[in-house]
Design a protein around this motif. Structure first.
Motif, PDB file in Angstrom:
ATOM      1  N   SER A  11     -46.305  -2.122 -27.786  1.00 27.19           N
ATOM      2  CA  SER A  11     -45.838  -1.127 -27.119  1.00 27.19           C
ATOM      3  C   SER A  11     -45.712   0.010 -27.022  1.00 27.19           C
ATOM      4  O   SER A  11     -45.461   1.226 -26.395  1.00 27.19           O
ATOM      5  CB  SER A  11     -45.347  -2.138 -25.318  1.00 27.19           C
ATOM      6  OG  SER A  11     -46.083  -2.779 -24.819  1.00 27.19           O
ATOM      7  N   ALA A  63     -38.467  -6.490 -25.837  1.00 25.50           N
ATOM      8  CA  ALA A  63     -38.783  -5.754 -25.326  1.00 25.50           C
ATOM      9  C   ALA A  63     -37.790  -4.181 -25.032  1.00 25.50           C
ATOM     10  O   ALA A  63     -36.553  -5.190 -24.713  1.00 25.50           O
ATOM     11  CB  ALA A  63     -38.882  -5.822 -23.451  1.00 25.50           C
ATOM     12  N   GLU A 112     -53.657  -7.037 -20.923  1.00 22.10           N
ATOM     13  CA  GLU A 112     -53.134  -5.512 -19.772  1.00 22.10           C
ATOM     14  C   GLU A 112     -54.584  -5.596 -18.364  1.00 22.10           C
ATOM     15  O   GLU A 112     -55.217  -4.823 -19.289  1.00 22.10           O
ATOM     16  CB  GLU A 112     -53.162  -5.100 -20.481  1.00 22.10           C
ATOM     17  CG  GLU A 112     -52.713  -3.489 -19.367  1.00 22.10           C
ATOM     18  CD  GLU A 112     -51.993  -2.246 -19.930  1.00 22.10           C
ATOM     19  OE1 GLU A 112     -50.529  -1.751 -19.301  1.00 22.10           O
ATOM     20  OE2 GLU A 112     -51.982  -1.851 -20.906  1.00 22.10           O
ATOM     21  N   TYR A 167     -47.973  -7.401 -26.688  1.00 20.83           N
ATOM     22  CA  TYR A 167     -47.288  -6.182 -26.121  1.00 20.83           C
ATOM     23  C   TYR A 167     -45.509  -6.084 -25.689  1.00 20.83           C
ATOM     24  O   TYR A 167     -44.529  -8.155 -25.874  1.00 20.83           O
ATOM     25  CB  TYR A 167     -46.710  -6.025 -24.565  1.00 20.83           C
ATOM     26  CG  TYR A 167     -48.495  -5.573 -24.925  1.00 20.83           C
ATOM     27  CD1 TYR A 167     -48.976  -4.813 -24.953  1.00 20.83           C
ATOM     28  CD2 TYR A 167     -49.408  -6.344 -24.059  1.00 20.83           C
ATOM     29  CE1 TYR A 167     -50.315  -4.198 -24.829  1.00 20.83           C
ATOM     30  CE2 TYR A 167     -50.999  -6.472 -23.983  1.00 20.83           C
ATOM     31  CZ  TYR A 167     -51.239  -5.007 -24.235  1.00 20.83           C
ATOM     32  OH  TYR A 167     -52.767  -4.768 -24.141  1.00 20.83           O
ATOM     33  N   ALA A 193     -45.689  -6.904 -18.953  1.00 22.15           N
ATOM     34  CA  ALA A 193     -44.469  -7.614 -18.303  1.00 22.15           C
ATOM     35  C   ALA A 193     -43.846  -9.221 -18.162  1.00 22.15           C
ATOM     36  O   ALA A 193     -44.635  -8.677 -16.698  1.00 22.15           O
ATOM     37  CB  ALA A 193     -43.347  -6.496 -17.345  1.00 22.15           C
ATOM     38  N   GLY A 204     -41.476   1.235 -25.657  1.00 21.16           N
ATOM     39  CA  GLY A 204     -41.837  -0.487 -26.010  1.00 21.16           C
ATOM     40  C   GLY A 204     -41.734  -1.205 -27.883  1.00 21.16           C
ATOM     41  O   GLY A 204     -41.443  -0.136 -29.128  1.00 21.16           O
ATOM     42  N   LEU A 252     -43.307  -4.186 -23.753  1.00 20.22           N
ATOM     43  CA  LEU A 252     -42.483  -2.571 -23.391  1.00 20.22           C
ATOM     44  C   LEU A 252     -41.146  -3.043 -22.767  1.00 20.22           C
ATOM     45  O   LEU A 252     -40.514  -2.780 -22.441  1.00 20.22           O
ATOM     46  CB  LEU A 252     -43.961  -1.812 -22.780  1.00 20.22           C
ATOM     47  CG  LEU A 252     -43.764  -0.517 -21.241  1.00 20.22           C
ATOM     48  CD1 LEU A 252     -42.949   0.553 -22.193  1.00 20.22           C
ATOM     49  CD2 LEU A 252     -45.090   0.141 -20.956  1.00 20.22           C
ATOM     50  N   THR A 278     -52.923   0.813 -25.440  1.00 22.88           N
ATOM     51  CA  THR A 278     -52.924  -0.032 -27.297  1.00 22.88           C
ATOM     52  C   THR A 278     -53.891   0.426 -27.939  1.00 22.88           C
ATOM     53  O   THR A 278     -53.813   1.044 -29.567  1.00 22.88           O
ATOM     54  CB  THR A 278     -52.653  -0.801 -27.135  1.00 22.88           C
ATOM     55  OG1 THR A 278     -51.454  -1.237 -26.561  1.00 22.88           O
ATOM     56  CG2 THR A 278     -52.161  -1.466 -28.425  1.00 22.88           C
ATOM     57  N   CYS A 301     -47.409   0.705 -16.585  1.00 25.24           N
ATOM     58  CA  CYS A 301     -47.513  -0.187 -18.126  1.00 25.24           C
ATOM     59  C   CYS A 301     -46.570  -1.040 -18.186  1.00 25.24           C
ATOM     60  O   CYS A 301     -46.931  -1.855 -18.994  1.00 25.24           O
ATOM     61  CB  CYS A 301     -47.369   1.099 -18.740  1.00 25.24           C
ATOM     62  SG  CYS A 301     -48.393   2.363 -19.215  1.00 25.24           S
ATOM     63  N   ALA A 302     -45.495  -1.504 -17.330  1.00 22.36           N
ATOM     64  CA  ALA A 302     -44.280  -1.896 -17.257  1.00 22.36           C
ATOM     65  C   ALA A 302     -44.349  -3.214 -15.701  1.00 22.36           C
ATOM     66  O   ALA A 302     -43.317  -3.363 -15.948  1.00 22.36           O
ATOM     67  CB  ALA A 302     -42.770  -1.413 -16.702  1.00 22.36           C
ATOM     68  N   GLY A 316     -48.606  -2.735 -21.676  1.00 19.07           N
ATOM     69  CA  GLY A 316     -47.594  -3.789 -21.593  1.00 19.07           C
ATOM     70  C   GLY A 316     -48.249  -4.955 -21.247  1.00 19.07           C
ATOM     71  O   GLY A 316     -49.280  -4.269 -19.787  1.00 19.07           O
TER      72      GLY A 316
END
Length: 479
Positions: free
Chosen positions: A454, A431, A382, A408, A253, A450, A410, A228, A282-283, A251
């Protein structure tokens, strides 16, 4: 393995200093590459611009362009085993991920967007102006800069490359300096497929190379996947120069395990969803919200399952989790473990580097924290490593608020036997993608991207065609 850059159909070493790509399973040097200078980037962009207006590419009929993408897909599939092994050596992901997921997904995207080439259409619309025919055309943007991450180098590149080429653009690719080798191998296959020189160019290097690409005045669009912080810089630069930009960023999540969920049935999906590619996703599911009455049960079962996973070289078929990509990522994971313990979270398993035969590589044990609070840094920032956090909740009405209490947006996961509960939460969670009763799924036809910090824009599906084209209005007098 190829280590030169591809500029205008010529393989060149470039003018910058050398840097190394390491095998993260051993820490040994895998390859030596060169940093692209501003002059190298300029040469690549200008080569792409010449190719964009050339009859060999710009004048190519749509069916012929589709045929080239299909040929690239066939060649990638033909060399899938070797490309997957290269990806594993350079990035660390187990062969089960590289050969079973990354390469097949890239092939799927090439074929999917080959199908779109002959179906990119405009519209006609009735105007309230007499004696006028009105229509729109979707036209390519021009030179697109594609800046890709180190966690899924080949796959995420193709998410960008396939639609960009399908729409008739040309590209300059800047892969992550940690993992450039599969990108260069794909560039070889693109040449072999007969894609005209200059349509696809690859420059290697770090942040300065990326900045030169973002700032080049002939680049019409930047597509970036990464952190980011870097995405904000790129977005600001593109805003000043009025470039189009797509950003797929970080992200954190949430995975919501509703009170009625079958914990045993959800355990495997949550474990894989959190630790795929050693958590370098990322997820990745990293915040598990569990009813306080079942928190201990879920946390202990998750930790027990995580503790059985086998760490090792990704080339070993017995390996479940490979190494992290670099020593920096190992240090980051270790730092957050220390932060979690200082903040009062309960460390149930993992939390350190393994010793013995794996000590030379960039390995980190799968780690599970229980009793995590919403305000703890391990629940908010993250980590991008195999560190999972389990948070108890008391009131189901607060679940969406807790899940959304993050910068975030995402992805998210929801686990419930009640489809009504699951879909109500899916509507409330902010999301870009929500998975219900499943681990992460991806498909070339499903939009991906995202909300909030995100990112901006979407990849995959028709949305990617929109991202790599612009609309022109054509008015014709009928008198």
């Amino acid at each position: 393995m190829r280590t030169d850059m591809l500029i205008g159909g010529e393989w060149t070493t470039g003018g910058g200093p050398a840097f190394t790509s390491l095998n993260p399973a051993t820490g040994e040097v895998l390859a030596e590459l060169r940093e692209a200078t501003e002059t190298d980037v300029d040469a690549a962009v200008r080569a792409a611009q010449r190719a964009f207006v050339s009859p060999e590419w710009g004048g190519l009929l749509p069916a012929a362009r589709a045929g080239l993408l299909l040929r690239v897909a066939d060649l990638l599939e033909e060399h899938a085993q070797d490309v997957a092994a290269l990806e594993t050596r350079d990035q660390g992901q187990p062969l089960g991920v590289s050969a079973g997921f990354s390469v097949p997904n890239a092939v799927e995207h090439l074929r999917y967007y080959a199908g779109w080439v002959t179906k990119i259409t405009g519209i006609t619309a009735p105007l309230s102006v007499p004696d006028v025919d009105y229509r729109t055309r979707r036209e390519p943007l021009g030179v697109c800069g594609l800046i890709t991450p180190w966690n899924f180098p080949l796959m995420i590149l193709v998410w960008k490359l396939a639609p960009a080429l399908a729409c008739g653009n040309t590209v300059v690719v800047k892969p992550a300096e940690q993992t450039s080798l599969s990108t260069l191998r794909l560039a070889e296959l693109i040449e072999e497929a007969g894609v005209p020189a200059g349509v696809v160019n690859v420059v290697t290097g770090g942040p300065e190379t990326g900045r030169a690409l973002v700032r080049h005045p002939l680049v019409k669009k930047i597509s970036f996947t990464g952190s980011t912080a870097v995405g904000r810089e790129i977005g600001a630069e593109c805003g000043r120069s009025l470039k189009k930009v797509s950003l797929e960023l970080g992200g954190k999540a949430p995975s919501i395990i509703a009170a009625d969920a079958d914990i045993d049935a959800s355990l495997q999906g949550n474990l894989l969803g959190g630790l795929l590619n050693s958590g370098q996703v990322c997820a990745a599911y990293t915040r598990f919200y569990v009813d306080a009455r079942r928190h201990d049960e879920f946390a202990e079962k998750l930790a027990g399952a995580a503790g059985t996973l086998r760490l090792g070289d990704g080339l070993d078929p017995e390996t479940h989790l490979g190494p992290l990509v670099s020593a920096e990522q190992v240090e980051q994971a270790a730092r957050y473990v220390a932060i979690g313990e200082e903040e009062g979270a309960e460390l149930l398993t993992g939390g350190s580097r393994p010793d013995g035969a794996l000590a030379a590589g960039f390995f980190f044990e799968p780690t599970v924290f229980a009793g995590v609070r919403q305000d703890m840094r391990i629940a908010r920032e993250e980590i991008f490593g195999p560190v999972l956090t389990v948070l108890p909740y008391e009131d189901p009405e607060e679940l969406a608020v807790l899940a959304n209490d993050t910068d975030y947006g995402l992805a998210a996961a929801i686990w419930s036997r009640d489809i009504g509960t699951a879909n109500r939460l899916a509507r409330q969670v902010k999301a870009g993608t929500v998975w219900i009763n499943m681990m992460q799924g991806l498909d070339a036809a499903a939009a991906w991207g995202g909300m909030k910090s995100s990112g901006l824009g979407r990849e995959m599906g028709w949305e990617a065609i929109e991202a790599y084209t612009e609309v022109k209005s054509v008015w014709t007098s009928l008198v």
